[in-house]
Scaffold this active site. Structure first.
Site, PDB file in Angstrom:
ATOM      1  N   LYS A 188      46.859  37.533  50.100  1.00 60.13           N
ATOM      2  CA  LYS A 188      46.068  36.462  50.727  1.00 60.13           C
ATOM      3  C   LYS A 188      44.605  36.513  50.281  1.00 60.13           C
ATOM      4  O   LYS A 188      44.194  37.443  49.606  1.00 60.13           O
ATOM      5  CB  LYS A 188      46.179  36.572  52.242  1.00 60.13           C
ATOM      6  CG  LYS A 188      47.596  36.787  52.747  1.00 60.13           C
ATOM      7  CD  LYS A 188      48.586  35.704  52.325  1.00 60.13           C
ATOM      8  CE  LYS A 188      49.921  35.964  52.998  1.00 60.13           C
ATOM      9  NZ  LYS A 188      51.003  35.067  52.577  1.00 60.13           N
TER      10      LYS A 188
HETATM   11  C1  LIG Z   1      52.061  35.486  53.918  1.00 64.32           C
HETATM   12  C2  LIG Z   1      52.643  34.419  54.723  1.00 64.32           C
HETATM   13  C3  LIG Z   1      53.070  34.641  56.048  1.00 64.32           C
HETATM   14  C4  LIG Z   1      52.979  35.948  56.765  1.00 64.32           C
HETATM   15  O1  LIG Z   1      53.244  37.042  56.000  1.00 64.32           O
HETATM   16  P1  LIG Z   1      52.991  38.563  56.464  1.00 64.32           P
HETATM   17  O2  LIG Z   1      53.380  39.303  55.216  1.00 64.32           O
HETATM   18  O3  LIG Z   1      53.880  38.826  57.608  1.00 64.32           O
HETATM   19  O4  LIG Z   1      51.565  38.739  56.810  1.00 64.32           O
HETATM   20  C5  LIG Z   1      53.536  33.549  56.752  1.00 64.32           C
HETATM   21  N1  LIG Z   1      53.612  32.334  56.212  1.00 64.32           N
HETATM   22  C6  LIG Z   1      53.212  32.079  54.956  1.00 64.32           C
HETATM   23  C7  LIG Z   1      53.280  30.682  54.425  1.00 64.32           C
HETATM   24  C8  LIG Z   1      52.743  33.119  54.157  1.00 64.32           C
HETATM   25  O5  LIG Z   1      52.386  32.866  52.900  1.00 64.32           O
END
Ligand SMILES: *Cc1c(COP(=O)(O)O)cnc(C)c1O
Length: 394
Positions: A188
């Site tokens: 992210k």
């Molecule tokens: C990264 C992501 C999540 C959550 O991911 P975690 O690995 O649990 O932090 C949820 N939705 C989307 C669209 C994502 O890209």
């Protein structure tokens, strides 16, 4: 080399983590008046809420955990349907299923986000919420989505996990619906290794989500709790070490986004006018996180040829976000008698087969972005990547 935040981990993160370790207090709770308690999670929540323009932010252990807390706080339970786009990370689907609900998939449009026109036809008596996902750092068409939601009296929960720092018409993504969720995993915009955030302006929803994330306790475990726990919760807490890294990263977010926007603008300018190539539609150009640059071709064959030359893949062949490539999701949908496998969402299949994701800040072959630039690329690197792309298109 995953997300831009992970590439910028440095002295600031080290200092925040050392501050926690030297204090000896690694749990998120403590006496705020005690100088030995560094309250990183507490501070992170307050700074995050301020930056996002919301009243409440709740730090949790992952974006998936954030989604589960938000969905359950909104009352999603057994049999309830939640409308969600067919192009998104598995967590958008699995969190609905873990909350007891049923994901109802919709088509995307050329923004690669949920097609607002495809929401209404999917609504039933059992629909409980709408979950737009701001894919690849850019906003959904929130005006249209909020209008459908208002018409049907449904809450919107924004999955802003890929769009921390982005905005729509001047409002931060995640702050527009009833609740918003973010992730701090390593792909992210900013990261703490893992982690998540739930945001809302609604006090009652915040309290409910707080209880869900910490065994039914009220915010900050204040007051006498035994006998007064309002919900059965779970443990999705964030600890102080994670909070320390998240805090240092949050303070870098504006600089990360500004840097990516600048690099993306140059990259895009160099690619503009390439015959047969157009760009993903952006619902808010200025609010783009600029983590990726998605190009669209006229046909799947052209896109496929170019992607092979670049050593990457078209988006429909990437593993992470394409419903048709999620064997675990399709097994569930098949068992439920719901549309599944390639062909179930033909417009989504078509768009993704004509699309290539070029990296700008998020470099991840899993989402089809194995080719492009990154946050520390020089102008020369960018020019080289642009030339290689144009040669591949000839
Ligand atoms: C990264 C992501 C999540 C959550 O991911 P975690 O690995 O649990 O932090 C949820 N939705 C989307 C669209 C994502 O890209």
């Amino acid at each position: 080399m995953p997300g831009p935040g992970s590439q910028w981990i440095g002295r600031e993160e080290i200092a925040e983590v050392l501050d926690v370790l030297e204090s000896g207090s690694v749990f998120r709770y403590g006496d705020l008046d005690d100088p030995k308690f560094k309250h990183k999670v507490y501070t992170f929540e307050r700074e995050f809420a301020a930056g996002c323009g919301v009243r409440h932010a709740l730090a949790v252990s992952s974006g998936s955990g954030a989604l589960i807390c938000a969905l359950k706080a909104l009352g999603v339970g057994p049999g309830d349907e939640v409308v969600v786009p067919a192009y998104t990370f598995i967590a958008s689907f699995s969190s609905i299923i873990f909350a007891g609900g049923v994901p109802v998939l919709t088509e995307i449009d050329e923004s690669l986000n949920i097609d607002p026109a495809d929401i209404e036809p999917r609504l039933t008596k059992r629909t409980k919420a709408i979950m737009p996902v701001h894919m690849l750092g850019n906003a959904c068409d929130m005006d249209a989505i909020m209008a459908v939601a208002a018409k049907h009296g449904l809450p919107v929960i924004e999955d802003a996990c890929q769009a921390n720092g982005g905005s729509y018409k001047g409002r931060r993504l995640g702050s527009i619906g009833r609740m918003g969720t973010f992730s701090l995993n390593v792909f992210k915009t900013i990261t703490a290794g893992d982690g998540g955030i739930v945001v809302t302006d609604d006090e009652a929803l915040y309290k409910h989500a707080f209880g869900l994330h910490d065994q039914g306790h009220s915010p900050l475990r204040s007051g006498v709790e035994v006998g007064q726990r309002s919900v059965l919760g779970m443990n999705f807490r964030m600890n102080e070490l994670t909070g320390a890294i998240a805090l240092a990263q949050l303070r870098k977010l504006p600089r990360i986004i500004a840097t990516l926007r600048d690099k993306k603008r140059r990259f895009k300018e160099m690619l503009a006018g390439t015959p047969g190539v157009s760009f993903r539609k952006l619902n808010d150009l200025e609010g783009d996180c600029a983590t990726l640059l998605t190009v669209l071709f006229r046909t799947a064959a052209e896109a496929s040829r170019v992607s092979r030359r670049l050593g990457t893949t078209t988006v429909d062949h990437s593993g992470w976000h394409v419903y048709a490539n999620m064997e675990h999701l399709n097994r569930y949908l098949a068992e439920m008698g719901l549309p599944h496998d390639r062909g179930a969402y033909p417009r989504t299949d078509d768009i993704l087969s004509r699309a290539i994701n070029l990296s700008v800040g998020v470099v991840d072959a899993g989402l089809g972005a194995g080719f492009g630039i990154h946050i520390d690329s020089t102008d020369e690197d960018t020019a080289k990547a642009a030339t290689a792309f144009q040669e591949a298109c000839r």
